[in-house]
Design an enzyme around this catalytic site. Structure first.
Site, PDB file in Angstrom:
ATOM      1  N   TYR A   1       0.838  -1.199   0.000  1.00 11.34           N
ATOM      2  CA  TYR A   1       0.000   0.000   0.000  1.00 11.34           C
ATOM      3  C   TYR A   1       0.873   1.249   0.000  1.00 11.34           C
ATOM      4  CZ  TYR A   1      -3.644  -3.351   1.114  1.00 11.34           C
ATOM      5  OH  TYR A   1      -4.502  -4.428   1.062  1.00 11.34           O
TER       6      TYR A   1
ATOM      7  N   ASN B   1     -12.076  -1.230  -5.310  1.00 11.72           N
ATOM      8  CA  ASN B   1     -11.836  -1.536  -6.722  1.00 11.72           C
ATOM      9  C   ASN B   1     -13.016  -2.340  -7.282  1.00 11.72           C
ATOM     10  OD1 ASN B   1     -10.850  -2.359  -9.234  1.00 11.72           O
ATOM     11  ND2 ASN B   1      -9.446  -3.852  -8.362  1.00 11.72           N
TER      12      ASN B   1
ATOM     13  N   CYS C   1      -5.985  -5.758  -7.772  1.00 13.12           N
ATOM     14  CA  CYS C   1      -5.875  -5.390  -6.361  1.00 13.12           C
ATOM     15  C   CYS C   1      -5.358  -6.563  -5.520  1.00 13.12           C
ATOM     16  CB  CYS C   1      -7.205  -4.867  -5.831  1.00 13.12           C
ATOM     17  SG  CYS C   1      -8.613  -5.945  -6.120  1.00 13.12           S
ATOM     18  N   HIS C   2      -5.449  -7.786  -6.058  1.00 18.01           N
ATOM     19  CA  HIS C   2      -4.927  -8.944  -5.333  1.00 18.01           C
ATOM     20  C   HIS C   2      -3.404  -8.916  -5.218  1.00 18.01           C
ATOM     21  CE1 HIS C   2      -4.877 -10.199  -9.588  1.00 18.01           C
ATOM     22  NE2 HIS C   2      -3.829 -10.943  -9.257  1.00 18.01           N
TER      23      HIS C   2
ATOM     24  N   GLU D   1      -0.352 -16.763 -10.730  1.00 18.71           N
ATOM     25  CA  GLU D   1       0.567 -15.884 -11.438  1.00 18.71           C
ATOM     26  C   GLU D   1       2.027 -16.293 -11.262  1.00 18.71           C
ATOM     27  OE1 GLU D   1      -0.307 -11.789 -10.569  1.00 18.71           O
ATOM     28  OE2 GLU D   1      -2.338 -11.968 -11.382  1.00 18.71           O
TER      29      GLU D   1
END
Length: 158
Positions: free
Chosen positions: A93, A116, A124-125, A151
């Site tokens: 953040y 979001n 946002c993850h 990912e």
């Protein structure tokens, strides 16, 4: 749309993707955005569904969809910054706050991240706590961990 993480609600204004929500989700809208009624139009969201399917299959790293998230100017600035966090990487953040020129706004970034409306596509993850903790995710922390694992090349677990 069905997905490995459960049903996804896709919302469009007819020209761009305006919402992508998991069920359950903290911010799941209960009716059409802006007082409009929802209509089921799979053809209008076909490209979104195809790109999401490729993402879940591990074949797509970057989405190329027209997006029109609704929010304040600050929120939209944060959401644009989220799209710059590379696939398979994370940001904090505070890091996002610094990247938008607001180094003391990490809490406000966290609140914008939580609002979001286009999860997964606006990633946002990929935002974690300063200590590396998997903090908050509207679709649930286990889904956040699954997306980050996907990912990094892991098989997706629901």
């Amino acid at each position: 749309m069905p997905s490995p993480l459960g049903e996804l609600l896709l919302i469009s204004d007819g020209a761009a993707l305006t919402g992508l929500y998991m069920n359950p989700h903290e911010q799941l809208p209960s009716d059409g955005q802006g007082g409009r009624e929802w209509r089921r139009e799979p053809a209008a969201l076909r490209e979104t569904a195809e790109q999401l399917a490729a993402y879940f299959a591990g074949e797509l790293r970057e989405f190329s969809l027209p997006l029109a998230p609704r929010g304040t100017e600050f929120q939209r600035t944060v959401w644009r910054a989220l799209t710059t966090v590379p696939h398979g990487r994370t940001a904090t953040y505070g890091g996002i706050a610094r990247s938008i020129g607001r180094p003391n706004a990490s809490r406000a970034v966290g609140m914008a991240n939580n609002r979001n409306p286009i999860s997964i596509v606006v990633p946002c993850h990929r935002v974690i706590g300063a200590d590396g903790a998997m903090v908050g995710y509207g679709g649930g922390v286990s889904r956040k961990e699954s997306l980050l694992g996907l990912e990094k090349g892991a098989a997706l677990k629901a």
